[in-house]
Design a protein around this motif. Structure first.
Motif, PDB file in Angstrom:
ATOM      1  N   UNK A   1       5.930  -6.370  -5.854  1.00 43.65           N
ATOM      2  CA  UNK A   1       6.348  -4.974  -5.981  1.00 43.65           C
ATOM      3  C   UNK A   1       7.059  -4.723  -7.315  1.00 43.65           C
ATOM      4  N   UNK A   2       7.670  -5.763  -7.892  1.00 49.24           N
ATOM      5  CA  UNK A   2       8.290  -5.590  -9.204  1.00 49.24           C
ATOM      6  C   UNK A   2       7.257  -5.491 -10.314  1.00 49.24           C
ATOM      7  N   UNK A   3       6.025  -5.902 -10.024  1.00 47.99           N
ATOM      8  CA  UNK A   3       4.952  -5.791 -11.019  1.00 47.99           C
ATOM      9  C   UNK A   3       4.361  -4.384 -11.071  1.00 47.99           C
ATOM     10  N   UNK A   4       4.705  -3.557 -10.060  1.00 45.51           N
ATOM     11  CA  UNK A   4       4.244  -2.168 -10.059  1.00 45.51           C
ATOM     12  C   UNK A   4       5.026  -1.412 -11.115  1.00 45.51           C
TER      13      UNK A   4
ATOM     14  N   UNK B   1       0.833  -1.199   0.000  1.00 47.25           N
ATOM     15  CA  UNK B   1       0.000   0.000   0.000  1.00 47.25           C
ATOM     16  C   UNK B   1       0.872   1.254   0.000  1.00 47.25           C
ATOM     17  N   UNK B   2       1.955   1.220   0.787  1.00 45.45           N
ATOM     18  CA  UNK B   2       2.861   2.360   0.821  1.00 45.45           C
ATOM     19  C   UNK B   2       3.502   2.607  -0.529  1.00 45.45           C
ATOM     20  N   UNK B   3       3.896   1.542  -1.210  1.00 47.95           N
ATOM     21  CA  UNK B   3       4.519   1.687  -2.524  1.00 47.95           C
ATOM     22  C   UNK B   3       3.522   2.160  -3.571  1.00 47.95           C
ATOM     23  N   UNK B   4       2.281   1.706  -3.469  1.00 48.59           N
ATOM     24  CA  UNK B   4       1.254   2.150  -4.418  1.00 48.59           C
ATOM     25  C   UNK B   4       0.969   3.643  -4.263  1.00 48.59           C
ATOM     26  N   UNK B   5       0.972   4.109  -3.019  1.00 50.14           N
ATOM     27  CA  UNK B   5       0.767   5.547  -2.790  1.00 50.14           C
ATOM     28  C   UNK B   5       1.906   6.340  -3.416  1.00 50.14           C
ATOM     29  N   UNK B   6       3.147   5.865  -3.218  1.00 51.05           N
ATOM     30  CA  UNK B   6       4.302   6.544  -3.807  1.00 51.05           C
ATOM     31  C   UNK B   6       4.233   6.509  -5.332  1.00 51.05           C
ATOM     32  N   UNK B   7       3.820   5.366  -5.897  1.00 53.58           N
ATOM     33  CA  UNK B   7       3.666   5.264  -7.352  1.00 53.58           C
ATOM     34  C   UNK B   7       2.636   6.261  -7.855  1.00 53.58           C
ATOM     35  N   UNK B   8       1.586   6.438  -7.102  1.00 54.19           N
ATOM     36  CA  UNK B   8       0.500   7.330  -7.506  1.00 54.19           C
ATOM     37  C   UNK B   8       0.911   8.793  -7.406  1.00 54.19           C
TER      38      UNK B   8
END
Length: 283
Positions: free
Chosen positions: A266-269, A207-214
């Motif tokens: 996380x590599x699929x992000x 979730x933290x990485x998705x927020x950063x990606x966004x």
């Protein structure tokens, strides 16, 4: 007089030790909301009007740009419906988020964002409480340790103005806590508790990485390298523990499987693959 003060202080500390996490978050949230409201509606318009750029925003700064971009997207949504909404218009995730909030409530004003920014800020402070508690200190000590982050002067900006920091800083704390949870393998636990903790860790990191990606996709590369470094340290610790026979083979295998699932996810992000890291270093 002093003994009375001391007794009252002990009572307060004991109450903090028994405070639930939801109550702690609620207290942090209310503080953040009150501070933001005070800045936007009292301090800027009436006490420091020379710094007021209108709509509760300071003169200058990125917040004005984010607001204007979001307002343009808001107008599109009002005219053409939600089909006109974009997740990341022109690559600006923060614009997509703000325009969605503006459109949902029908209020294109920065103050409507206060509850959302305050919720993220309160979450970050709560995570610091959880991190400090990992040191096996009392909850009251952990709460006091989180207060500097909660009331830090720069936090007045990222909770009262429109900035990316409130997202990325607290998302980074989520990733950090998720990684710290993994080091709980030192303690003897049942398989059920281990899986529960790993699911919690997986959710926080993802979730933290998705927020950063966004919000700030370029920050993903730094976070990814940090995660790999921590996982390297983790596996060295596991290897040493296996040699010393302080960890069961089941626990080691469970943690290894979890790490594989985590890395593959996380590599699929987008923008977290190694080609992106290569492009960044060449650029």
């Amino acid at each position: 007089m002093f003994s009375k003060f001391k007794n009252n202080l002990i009572i307060i500390i004991n109450n903090l030790n028994n405070k639930k996490l939801s109550s702690i978050w609620g207290t942090f949230f209310v503080y953040s909301v009150l501070v933001s409201v005070a800045i936007q509606f009292i301090f800027l318009p009436f006490i420091f009007p020379q710094y007021h750029g209108g709509k509760g925003m300071l003169i200058g700064g990125d917040w004005g740009i984010y607001h204007l971009r979001a307002y343009v997207e808001y107008i599109k949504i009002i005219e053409y419906g939600w089909d006109a909404w974009q997740l990341k218009p022109q690559g600006w995730g923060i614009t997509g988020f703000i325009s969605a909030v503006y459109s949902f409530f029908g209020i294109p004003k920065p103050y409507i964002l206060i509850p959302f920014f305050s919720a993220f800020h309160a979450l970050g402070a709560l995570i610091i409480v959880l991190l400090i508690e990992r040191l096996e200190v009392k909850r009251s000590t952990a709460i006091f340790s989180a207060i500097p982050y909660l009331i830090f002067p720069s936090s007045l900006l990222w909770v009262s103005q429109i900035l990316k920091d409130v997202f990325t800083l607290n998302a980074s704390l989520m990733v950090l806590y998720g990684l710290v949870i993994l080091f709980g393998f030192f303690k003897a636990r049942t398989l059920k508790i281990e899986i529960k903790h790993y699911i919690c860790s997986f959710s926080l990191i993802l979730f933290g990485m998705l927020i950063c990606w966004f919000i700030r996709p370029y920050a993903l590369i730094i976070i990814l390298l940090f995660i790999f470094f921590i996982l390297l340290v983790l596996n060295i610790s596991i290897f040493i523990s296996i040699i010393q026979k302080t960890i069961t083979k089941r626990s080691a295998l469970t943690l290894l499987v979890f790490q594989i699932c985590l890395v593959l996810t996380i590599l699929s992000i987008p923008q977290t693959n190694f080609s992106s890291i290569s492009d960044l270093s060449n650029g």
